[in-house]
Design a protein around this motif. Structure first.
Motif, PDB file in Angstrom:
ATOM      1  N   ILE A   1       0.834  -1.206   0.000  1.00  0.00           N
ATOM      2  CA  ILE A   1       0.000   0.000   0.000  1.00  0.00           C
ATOM      3  C   ILE A   1       0.867   1.253   0.000  1.00  0.00           C
ATOM      4  N   ALA A   2       1.880   1.285   0.874  1.00  0.00           N
ATOM      5  CA  ALA A   2       2.721   2.483   1.004  1.00  0.00           C
ATOM      6  C   ALA A   2       3.448   2.840  -0.292  1.00  0.00           C
ATOM      7  N   PRO A   3       4.170   1.896  -0.942  1.00  0.00           N
ATOM      8  CA  PRO A   3       4.828   2.275  -2.195  1.00  0.00           C
ATOM      9  C   PRO A   3       3.847   2.625  -3.301  1.00  0.00           C
ATOM     10  N   THR A   4       2.642   2.024  -3.279  1.00  0.00           N
ATOM     11  CA  THR A   4       1.634   2.383  -4.284  1.00  0.00           C
ATOM     12  C   THR A   4       1.179   3.824  -4.098  1.00  0.00           C
ATOM     13  N   ILE A   5       0.968   4.232  -2.844  1.00  0.00           N
ATOM     14  CA  ILE A   5       0.599   5.626  -2.562  1.00  0.00           C
ATOM     15  C   ILE A   5       1.728   6.563  -2.998  1.00  0.00           C
ATOM     16  N   MET A   6       2.993   6.157  -2.711  1.00  0.00           N
ATOM     17  CA  MET A   6       4.133   6.972  -3.129  1.00  0.00           C
ATOM     18  C   MET A   6       4.185   7.116  -4.641  1.00  0.00           C
ATOM     19  N   LEU A   7       3.921   6.023  -5.340  1.00  0.00           N
ATOM     20  CA  LEU A   7       3.926   6.047  -6.809  1.00  0.00           C
ATOM     21  C   LEU A   7       2.864   7.001  -7.339  1.00  0.00           C
ATOM     22  N   LEU A   8       1.655   6.920  -6.788  1.00  0.00           N
ATOM     23  CA  LEU A   8       0.570   7.793  -7.221  1.00  0.00           C
ATOM     24  C   LEU A   8       0.867   9.259  -6.900  1.00  0.00           C
ATOM     25  N   LEU A   9       1.469   9.504  -5.738  1.00  0.00           N
ATOM     26  CA  LEU A   9       1.850  10.882  -5.389  1.00  0.00           C
ATOM     27  C   LEU A   9       2.898  11.421  -6.363  1.00  0.00           C
ATOM     28  N   GLY A  10       3.861  10.556  -6.693  1.00  0.00           N
ATOM     29  CA  GLY A  10       4.901  10.984  -7.617  1.00  0.00           C
ATOM     30  C   GLY A  10       4.354  11.345  -8.989  1.00  0.00           C
ATOM     31  N   ILE A  11       3.362  10.570  -9.452  1.00  0.00           N
ATOM     32  CA  ILE A  11       2.802  10.805 -10.792  1.00  0.00           C
ATOM     33  C   ILE A  11       1.831  11.979 -10.794  1.00  0.00           C
ATOM     34  N   PHE A  12       0.856  11.960  -9.876  1.00  0.00           N
ATOM     35  CA  PHE A  12      -0.273  12.899  -9.961  1.00  0.00           C
ATOM     36  C   PHE A  12      -0.097  14.169  -9.131  1.00  0.00           C
ATOM     37  N   LEU A  13       0.681  14.106  -8.034  1.00  0.00           N
ATOM     38  CA  LEU A  13       0.846  15.303  -7.210  1.00  0.00           C
ATOM     39  C   LEU A  13       2.132  16.053  -7.550  1.00  0.00           C
TER      40      LEU A  13
END
Length: 279
Positions: A217-229
């Motif tokens: 869950i944590a690296p997936t959230i990091m990945l999404l933050l990196g792409i979209f935020l």
């Protein structure tokens, strides 16, 4: 940032021990750990590697490498497996070898796409895997273990802060004039300690396979933050690489579940039956 993270983590942990009236038992456990050579070396190395992990993560986030940081924590479970095989003499099933190979290919594609080895991702994954390996050498509770780990590196953090505050022209972000940054530095200690404590508590209450899924869950959230935020570039090649890693991780996690073992066993019996009919 790392120095403040260490210091405030220690103060938070000591506060928890004081409130829960566990300071005296914690001190006895501390003495017990350092009277045994194996445990003492284990806690020292664990403290070193978790500090390295925190430092690389802080650097990666502040240098626009959030996606690469997420990759490090995706490959961490597979590096855990590799260390288990090399140092703890653990064995791998056929499906675990396949899952590790898929993730290895994914990292290889990323490396060729970057034009250089993704050292931040590999360092994050390896340092946390080594942290877990050396933690196995220490028979300490989650609360006491984390307190000791931060205690060991706190003198270095204090010395560094003393030194840097006495450098000519240095302007500290930790002050009442920059209250928002000061609060964030203090809270970083809580944000560091709480997830590690909750993980240790939760690991005793849920199955290993569920823990495996939750760790992604944590690296997936990091990945999404990196792409979209943070709007970091994410190409098709990177997507393909992450896809291979995701498939490898899902296969690795599910291969240890009873349901997967039953399916493999049924298919094996079915093939044996077909072979007998052919004979």
């Amino acid at each position: 940032m790392l120095a403040h993270r260490v210091i405030w983590s220690l103060l938070f942990m000591v506060g928890i021990l004081a409130v829960s009236k566990q300071l005296a038992p914690a001190w006895k456990e501390f003495i017990s750990i350092f009277t045994q050579f194996r445990s003492a070396i284990g806690i020292l190395l664990a403290s070193s590697f978790i500090s390295i992990n925190w430092f690389i993560f802080i650097w990666a986030v502040n240098s626009d490498h959030v996606i690469e940081a997420s990759l490090g924590y995706y490959i961490n479970p597979l590096l855990n497996v590799l260390l288990g095989v090399l140092f703890l003499k653990e064995s791998l099933t056929r499906w675990q070898i396949v899952s590790f190979s898929l993730a290895f290919v994914g990292v290889g594609i990323l490396t060729m796409n970057y034009g250089a080895v993704p050292w931040a991702a590999l360092s994050l994954g390896l340092s946390f895997a080594l942290y877990g390996l050396f933690k196995k050498l220490v028979n300490a509770g989650a609360l006491v273990g984390l307190t000791i780990e931060t205690l060991l590196v706190t003198p270095i953090a204090l010395l560094y802060l003393y030194w840097i505050h006495h450098q000519p022209g240095f302007s500290s972000a930790f002050s009442f004039t920059q209250l928002d940054t000061t609060v964030l530095l203090v809270v970083s200690g809580v944000a560091t300690a709480v997830p590690l404590l909750l993980f240790a508590i939760g690991a005793r209450r849920i199955s290993l396979s569920l823990i495996g899924f939750l760790q992604y869950i944590a690296p997936t959230i990091m990945l999404l933050l990196g792409i979209f935020l943070f709007n970091e570039p994410f190409s098709r090649v990177q997507f393909l690489s992450f896809l291979l890693i995701w498939i490898g991780l899902i296969l690795f996690t599910t291969s240890k579940t009873p349901a997967f073992q039953r399916i493999v066993s049924m298919r094996s019996r079915s093939k044996d039956g077909q072979n007998e009919k052919a004979c």
